[in-house]
Motif scaffolding. Structure first.
Motif, PDB file in Angstrom:
ATOM      1  N   PHE A  16      59.733 126.479  24.949  1.00 40.24           N
ATOM      2  CA  PHE A  16      58.696 125.898  25.797  1.00 40.24           C
ATOM      3  C   PHE A  16      57.517 126.842  25.948  1.00 40.24           C
ATOM      4  O   PHE A  16      57.636 128.046  25.723  1.00 40.24           O
ATOM      5  CB  PHE A  16      59.266 125.534  27.169  1.00 40.24           C
ATOM      6  N   SER A  17      56.385 126.270  26.314  1.00 37.18           N
ATOM      7  CA  SER A  17      55.168 127.020  26.637  1.00 37.18           C
ATOM      8  C   SER A  17      54.692 126.568  28.002  1.00 37.18           C
ATOM      9  O   SER A  17      54.906 125.421  28.392  1.00 37.18           O
ATOM     10  CB  SER A  17      54.062 126.729  25.622  1.00 37.18           C
ATOM     11  N   THR A  22      50.679 133.325  28.799  1.00 37.17           N
ATOM     12  CA  THR A  22      51.284 133.819  27.563  1.00 37.17           C
ATOM     13  C   THR A  22      52.804 133.772  27.696  1.00 37.17           C
ATOM     14  O   THR A  22      53.344 133.808  28.819  1.00 37.17           O
ATOM     15  CB  THR A  22      50.852 135.260  27.255  1.00 37.17           C
ATOM     16  N   ALA A  23      53.464 133.708  26.570  1.00 33.34           N
ATOM     17  CA  ALA A  23      54.932 133.706  26.580  1.00 33.34           C
ATOM     18  C   ALA A  23      55.460 135.008  27.195  1.00 33.34           C
ATOM     19  O   ALA A  23      56.462 135.006  27.914  1.00 33.34           O
ATOM     20  CB  ALA A  23      55.474 133.511  25.170  1.00 33.34           C
ATOM     21  N   HIS A  39      61.053 135.567  24.100  1.00 37.45           N
ATOM     22  CA  HIS A  39      59.671 135.124  23.923  1.00 37.45           C
ATOM     23  C   HIS A  39      59.108 135.727  22.638  1.00 37.45           C
ATOM     24  O   HIS A  39      59.623 136.713  22.130  1.00 37.45           O
ATOM     25  CB  HIS A  39      58.804 135.519  25.121  1.00 37.45           C
ATOM     26  N   GLY A  40      58.094 135.075  22.120  1.00 37.02           N
ATOM     27  CA  GLY A  40      57.435 135.571  20.918  1.00 37.02           C
ATOM     28  C   GLY A  40      57.364 134.514  19.841  1.00 37.02           C
ATOM     29  O   GLY A  40      57.457 133.311  20.115  1.00 37.02           O
ATOM     30  N   ASN A  41      57.247 134.979  18.591  1.00 38.28           N
ATOM     31  CA  ASN A  41      57.133 134.041  17.475  1.00 38.28           C
ATOM     32  C   ASN A  41      58.424 133.959  16.670  1.00 38.28           C
ATOM     33  O   ASN A  41      58.504 133.177  15.736  1.00 38.28           O
ATOM     34  CB  ASN A  41      55.950 134.406  16.574  1.00 38.28           C
ATOM     35  N   TYR A  42      59.405 134.799  16.989  1.00 37.16           N
ATOM     36  CA  TYR A  42      60.739 134.763  16.363  1.00 37.16           C
ATOM     37  C   TYR A  42      60.651 134.959  14.854  1.00 37.16           C
ATOM     38  O   TYR A  42      61.538 134.544  14.121  1.00 37.16           O
ATOM     39  CB  TYR A  42      61.484 133.464  16.707  1.00 37.16           C
ATOM     40  N   ASP A  56      50.888 134.441  20.660  1.00 33.82           N
ATOM     41  CA  ASP A  56      51.993 134.994  21.459  1.00 33.82           C
ATOM     42  C   ASP A  56      53.289 134.204  21.289  1.00 33.82           C
ATOM     43  O   ASP A  56      54.339 134.620  21.745  1.00 33.82           O
ATOM     44  CB  ASP A  56      51.571 135.021  22.933  1.00 33.82           C
ATOM     45  N   GLY A  57      53.230 133.048  20.650  1.00 32.12           N
ATOM     46  CA  GLY A  57      54.438 132.245  20.450  1.00 32.12           C
ATOM     47  C   GLY A  57      54.807 131.423  21.666  1.00 32.12           C
ATOM     48  O   GLY A  57      53.945 130.869  22.334  1.00 32.12           O
ATOM     49  N   ALA A  58      56.094 131.383  21.961  1.00 35.24           N
ATOM     50  CA  ALA A  58      56.607 130.554  23.056  1.00 35.24           C
ATOM     51  C   ALA A  58      57.784 131.259  23.717  1.00 35.24           C
ATOM     52  O   ALA A  58      58.233 132.306  23.260  1.00 35.24           O
ATOM     53  CB  ALA A  58      57.039 129.191  22.520  1.00 35.24           C
TER      54      ALA A  58
END
Length: 86
Positions: A16-17, A22-23, A39-42, A56-58
């Protein structure tokens, strides 16, 4: 709060965001409430692009066999507080 993907069709995780946050900031807020998330882009660059996530991803939360309904309620309440900026 925006959910990414179809959680019912995969492992017990939800990505989720939170709009305007930011994540990393969401993860810090949840950690302060003793709720652990990733959190992040994995390292999934294409997923990040496909889901139109920011740099920043999710955030991602998991619920497994040792969690109970009260853990889910704490997660939801902490995400709600993070979304409201409280």
């Amino acid at each position: 709060v925006k959910l990414h993907g179809a959680p019912a069709d995969r492992a017990p995780t939800v990505m989720f965001s939170v709009e305007g946050r930011t994540a990393d900031a969401v993860a810090r807020d949840l950690a302060a409430a003793e709720v652990a998330v990733w959190h992040g882009n994995y390292y999934a660059w294409e997923l990040r692009r496909f889901r139109e996530l920011g740099a920043d991803g999710a955030s991602r939360a998991g619920v497994v066999h040792y969690n109970d309904p009260s853990d889910v309620e704490r997660l939801l309440a902490a995400v709600e507080r993070a979304a409201s900026g409280a």
